[in-house]
Motif scaffolding. Structure first.
Motif, PDB file in Angstrom:
ATOM      1  N   ALA A   1      34.441  44.445  47.582  1.00  0.00           N
ATOM      2  CA  ALA A   1      35.601  44.510  46.684  1.00  0.00           C
ATOM      3  C   ALA A   1      36.370  45.802  46.924  1.00  0.00           C
ATOM      4  CB  ALA A   1      35.155  44.432  45.226  1.00  0.00           C
TER       5      ALA A   1
ATOM      6  N   ILE B   1      28.016  41.362  45.791  1.00  0.00           N
ATOM      7  CA  ILE B   1      29.290  42.043  46.047  1.00  0.00           C
ATOM      8  C   ILE B   1      29.061  43.555  46.075  1.00  0.00           C
ATOM      9  CG2 ILE B   1      31.658  42.435  45.187  1.00  0.00           C
ATOM     10  CD1 ILE B   1      31.253  39.495  45.752  1.00  0.00           C
TER      11      ILE B   1
ATOM     12  N   GLN C   1      30.692  37.574  41.059  1.00  0.00           N
ATOM     13  CA  GLN C   1      29.455  38.237  40.605  1.00  0.00           C
ATOM     14  C   GLN C   1      28.690  37.346  39.629  1.00  0.00           C
ATOM     15  OE1 GLN C   1      31.172  42.069  39.568  1.00  0.00           O
ATOM     16  NE2 GLN C   1      29.864  43.089  41.074  1.00  0.00           N
TER      17      GLN C   1
ATOM     18  N   SER D   1      40.376  41.645  40.448  1.00  0.00           N
ATOM     19  CA  SER D   1      39.281  42.000  39.533  1.00  0.00           C
ATOM     20  C   SER D   1      38.655  40.746  38.931  1.00  0.00           C
ATOM     21  CB  SER D   1      39.748  42.869  38.364  1.00  0.00           C
ATOM     22  OG  SER D   1      40.664  43.794  38.778  1.00  0.00           O
TER      23      SER D   1
ATOM     24  N   GLY E   1      35.680  49.136  44.487  1.00  0.00           N
ATOM     25  CA  GLY E   1      36.934  49.161  43.738  1.00  0.00           C
ATOM     26  C   GLY E   1      36.869  50.083  42.528  1.00  0.00           C
ATOM     27  N   ILE E   2      35.723  50.696  42.318  1.00  0.00           N
ATOM     28  CA  ILE E   2      35.502  51.401  41.055  1.00  0.00           C
ATOM     29  C   ILE E   2      36.016  52.839  41.106  1.00  0.00           C
ATOM     30  CG2 ILE E   2      33.687  52.172  39.458  1.00  0.00           C
ATOM     31  CD1 ILE E   2      32.047  49.798  40.345  1.00  0.00           C
TER      32      ILE E   2
ATOM     33  N   THR F   1      36.539  39.081  41.497  1.00  0.00           N
ATOM     34  CA  THR F   1      35.292  39.839  41.688  1.00  0.00           C
ATOM     35  C   THR F   1      34.290  39.460  40.601  1.00  0.00           C
ATOM     36  OG1 THR F   1      36.599  41.668  42.558  1.00  0.00           O
ATOM     37  CG2 THR F   1      34.321  42.166  41.983  1.00  0.00           C
ATOM     38  N   SER F   2      34.756  39.476  39.340  1.00  0.00           N
ATOM     39  CA  SER F   2      33.836  39.159  38.238  1.00  0.00           C
ATOM     40  C   SER F   2      33.293  37.743  38.393  1.00  0.00           C
ATOM     41  CB  SER F   2      34.525  39.251  36.882  1.00  0.00           C
ATOM     42  OG  SER F   2      35.281  40.400  36.815  1.00  0.00           O
TER      43      SER F   2
ATOM     44  N   LEU G   1      36.742  40.121  49.916  1.00  0.00           N
ATOM     45  CA  LEU G   1      35.893  39.792  48.781  1.00  0.00           C
ATOM     46  C   LEU G   1      35.160  38.467  49.026  1.00  0.00           C
ATOM     47  CD1 LEU G   1      35.085  40.621  45.958  1.00  0.00           C
ATOM     48  CD2 LEU G   1      37.126  39.499  45.081  1.00  0.00           C
TER      49      LEU G   1
ATOM     50  N   HIS H   1      30.805  46.830  45.427  1.00  0.00           N
ATOM     51  CA  HIS H   1      32.018  47.145  44.688  1.00  0.00           C
ATOM     52  C   HIS H   1      32.581  48.487  45.111  1.00  0.00           C
ATOM     53  CE1 HIS H   1      34.930  46.408  41.746  1.00  0.00           C
ATOM     54  NE2 HIS H   1      34.222  45.571  41.028  1.00  0.00           N
TER      55      HIS H   1
ATOM     56  N   GLU I   1      24.658  51.433  50.366  1.00  0.00           N
ATOM     57  CA  GLU I   1      25.725  50.452  50.097  1.00  0.00           C
ATOM     58  C   GLU I   1      26.916  50.677  51.025  1.00  0.00           C
ATOM     59  OE1 GLU I   1      26.217  49.116  45.611  1.00  0.00           O
ATOM     60  OE2 GLU I   1      25.809  51.264  45.764  1.00  0.00           O
TER      61      GLU I   1
END
Ligand code: PLP
Length: 403
Positions: free
Chosen positions: A364, A36, A30, A23, A40-41, A26-27, A358, A38, A387
């Protein structure tokens, strides 16, 4: 050295979150402006239903902005009562209903209300990270029962039976499940409740948060519904986060036996207090207003599942079967282990693979090590079709470059 006040020793029972590394990466990417996708959400990409928005706004405007009873207003509990009757054939009088700021705190309150130090809690794996986390936080022992892919990631009655000991206090069920989407049909669930019937000391916690996201004509069922003789020791937990796409409003609810609900109310009254008055009003509207959109949204998730599952199976080294519910795929990545990326680094674990996807593909996902059954990665398809198509292209390219 200067002496400092100590932190609670219970925290030593925790490892740092196994997903935090991915995480934070990823941040960081970004923030650096990397594109990216995502996956992963853990929340739906739909909006709050308009009628619920309006009810929330009206609640603010009309000044319904004060404390409410700790476990929710009577109107909130009435709406929950109707929901359980309508959707689950479960008759919980309002005294046996509790509302809180999400299903998550309710699960925590329930676990806290039943566990003594050293009590064992059976958790089928792969599992949602917070189920064992809460058990450990409140002094219990998480007893993991592996539910392999060949069994559809579902708990088998004989494995449940084998895991039960004199110390077993609670079994946590989650269907449709996070992270796999595995969903029990009535016969499968009945086979498990038959085992539990033989063990009257065990509480059952049913985490039904993904109830409305089921596919292929499967009928959602919950333990207290398929086995009414377990009503007295089952807590049925649900909420508006996933089905109604109202994650930020923070309303969860549960129905259960009076003893347990009273104990949870006691925990709540001295810890979290009542859920937001405004959110309760929006939740009442969501639960009692038109429900047809729930099926339309499930159909939209199904279309995305039907795109992404074959796309994954056409990706070198990856495979997954179509899950019956939720919006997650638990993708088997055993085939990438031991391979090397173009820059020479070797992929030795699901975490290495998630990092590679990633950094190299800009996709992600969450490594399976977080969910206690590996080597897998969890991917959420609650993103737009465009996406998903782009993510599938990137995954295929990244995986075909592994040697
Ligand atoms: N239970 C499971 C299995 C979940 O995956 C989640 C959220 O990710 C929750 C409960 C939390 O739900 P809520 O938003 O109502 O707290």
């Amino acid at each position: 050295m200067k002496e400092l006040p100590a932190l609670a020793s219970v925290l030593d029972r925790f490892e740092p979150s196994k997903i935090s590394e991915i995480s934070s990466l990823t941040s960081r990417l970004q923030e650096e402006g990397r594109d990216i996708i995502h996956l992963g959400i853990g929340e739906p990409d739909f909006e709050t239903p308009e009628n619920a928005v309006e009810a929330g706004v009206a609640a603010i405007r009309s000044g319904q902005t004060k404390y409410t009873p700790v476990d929710g207003t009577t109107a909130m509990k009435q709406a929950i009562r109707e929901k359980f009757l309508r959707d689950n054939e479960l008759d919980y009088p309002v005294e046996q209903i509790i509302a809180a700021s999400g299903a998550k705190p309710l699960l925590a309150h329930a676990i806290q209300a039943v566990l003594d130090p050293g009590d064992e809690v059976i958790i089928p794996t792969p599992c949602w990270v917070s189920h064992p986390g809460m058990v450990r936080l409140y002094g219990g022992e998480a007893v993991f029962v592996a539910c392999p892919e060949e069994k559809g990631f579902k708990l088998q009655p004989e494995d449940l039976q084998r895991a039960i000991t004199a110390k077993t206090k609670l079994v946590i069920m989650n269907s449709p499940g996070n992270p796999t989407g595995a969903t029990y049909d009535e016969a499968e669930l009945k086979a498990l409740t038959d085992v539990l019937l033989e063990h009257p000391r065990i509480w059952i916690l049913a985490d039904d948060i993904y109830e409305h996201i089921v596919f292929d004509g499967l009928r959602f069922v919950t333990p207290a519904q398929v086995e009414p003789r377990l009503y007295e020791r089952t807590l049925t937990v649900n909420g508006i986060s996933k089905g109604y796409a109202m994650t930020g409003w923070r309303i969860g609810f549960a129905g259960g036996p009076k003893r347990l609900i009273n104990a949870m109310r006691k925990v709540m009254s001295q810890s979290t207090g009542n859920p937001s008055s405004i959110s309760q009003i929006a939740a009442i509207e969501a639960l009692t207003g038109p429900q047809a959109f729930l099926k339309e949204r499930a159909a939209s998730f199904k279309r995305r599942r039907d795109f992404i599952v074959p796309a994954i199976n056409q990706t070198p080294h990856l495979k997954c079967a179509p899950p019956e519910g939720s919006f997650f795929l638990y993708v088997n990545c055993e085939g990438v282990l031991g391979r090397s990326a173009p820059d020479g680094r070797r992929i030795e674990s699901s975490t290495d693979f998630a990092r590679y996807l990633l950094e190299e593909a800009g996709v992600a996902v969450v490594p399976g090590v977080a969910f206690e059954l590996d080597p897998y990665v969890r991917l959420s398809y609650a993103v737009s079709m465009a996406e998903l198509e782009e993510a599938a292209r990137r995954l295929r390219r990244a995986c075909s470059e592994l040697r």
